[in-house]
Design an enzyme around this catalytic site. Structure first.
Site, short mmCIF file in Angstrom:
data_model
loop_
_atom_site.label_atom_id
_atom_site.label_comp_id
_atom_site.label_asym_id
_atom_site.label_seq_id
_atom_site.Cartn_x
_atom_site.Cartn_y
_atom_site.Cartn_z
N GLY A 64 -26.68 -4.45 9.15
CA GLY A 64 -27.30 -5.55 9.47
C GLY A 64 -28.40 -6.07 8.47
N GLY A 66 -31.42 -9.29 8.59
CA GLY A 66 -31.96 -10.48 9.83
C GLY A 66 -33.74 -11.03 8.71
N GLY A 69 -35.53 -8.52 6.40
CA GLY A 69 -34.85 -7.74 5.29
C GLY A 69 -34.00 -7.34 6.07
N THR A 70 -33.28 -6.73 4.93
CA THR A 70 -31.82 -5.65 5.46
C THR A 70 -32.11 -4.62 5.85
OG1 THR A 70 -31.62 -4.72 3.16
CG2 THR A 70 -30.66 -6.76 3.30
N VAL A 71 -30.88 -3.77 6.89
CA VAL A 71 -30.91 -1.94 7.58
C VAL A 71 -29.24 -1.44 7.07
CG1 VAL A 71 -30.62 -1.12 9.70
CG2 VAL A 71 -31.67 -2.60 9.43
N ASP A 179 -38.80 -9.08 21.14
CA ASP A 179 -37.45 -10.11 21.61
C ASP A 179 -36.97 -8.61 22.05
OD1 ASP A 179 -35.45 -11.38 20.48
OD2 ASP A 179 -35.46 -9.89 18.64
#
Length: 199
Positions: A64, A66, A69-71, A179
């Site tokens: 992921g 966004g 940041g990144t996952v 969200d």
């Protein structure tokens, strides 16, 4: 406004495996070891059962990305762990200046409906650079898209009830989830449904 049919102290029970029938995790990693141990990963060390050990965190796959940041899926290895474990890491593009420790403390296994936080790495300039989270199978959105045919009402009710339980917990902690969506509702390898990405 949050409403709930039960008192705040009511504990929900779920028969996840009978409803969602999730896939089994890759054999050479251990999710059970992670969930059954009291561990905390921080700044190159892992605390297991009150003892600190050096830790190696090896990124495996980005799952992921966004605005913040990144996952990634990562393997965690340490002399303090009988087997490597698999976790999710969220690495921020810029250091988070806000002190996240009070918020992270709410997600160290306090609610069965909230993703479990397993640690954090501090940024050299202060603040937070990365958080470690329990690994989940996928999102409710993924589950819906891959479901063969119309989704039974019992499954929808099961997911919605878990989401409601998570929101109730956050509401009690005075934390706002801004969200709410299927992508931020995760399903574990054991079928448990948990909320993530709260602020």
């Amino acid at each position: 406004t949050h409403t709930h049919a039960h008192t705040p102290t009511h504990k929900h029970t779920h028969t996840h495996t009978h409803i969602l029938q999730p896939d089994k995790v890759v054999r050479h990693f251990s999710l059970k070891a992670m969930m059954n141990q009291s561990l905390w990963i921080a700044d190159g060390r892992v605390n297991v059962g009150g003892q600190a050990f050096p830790v190696e965190v090896a990124p495996l796959l980005e799952i992921g990305r966004g605005g913040f940041g990144t996952v990634q899926v990562a393997a965690v290895r340490s002399p303090g762990l009988a087997r490597p474990i698999i976790v999710a890491t969220k690495t921020f593009f810029q250091r988070v200046e806000t002190d996240l420790d009070p918020e992270i403390a709410h997600f160290a296994g306090s609610s069965e409906f909230i993703i479990r936080c397993l640690g954090r790495d501090a940024h050299p300039a202060g603040g937070c650079a990365r958080v470690y989270l329990e690994m989940m199978r996928g999102s409710a959105a993924d589950f819906y898209r891959s479901y063969p045919g119309p989704m039974p009402e019992a499954v929808v009710h099961y997911i919605a009830t878990a989401m409601h339980g998570g929101l109730l917990y956050l509401h009690q902690q005075r934390i706002l989830q801004r969200d709410i969506k299927p992508d931020n509702t995760l399903i574990g390898f054991d079928g448990a449904v948990k909320l993530c990405d709260f602020s």
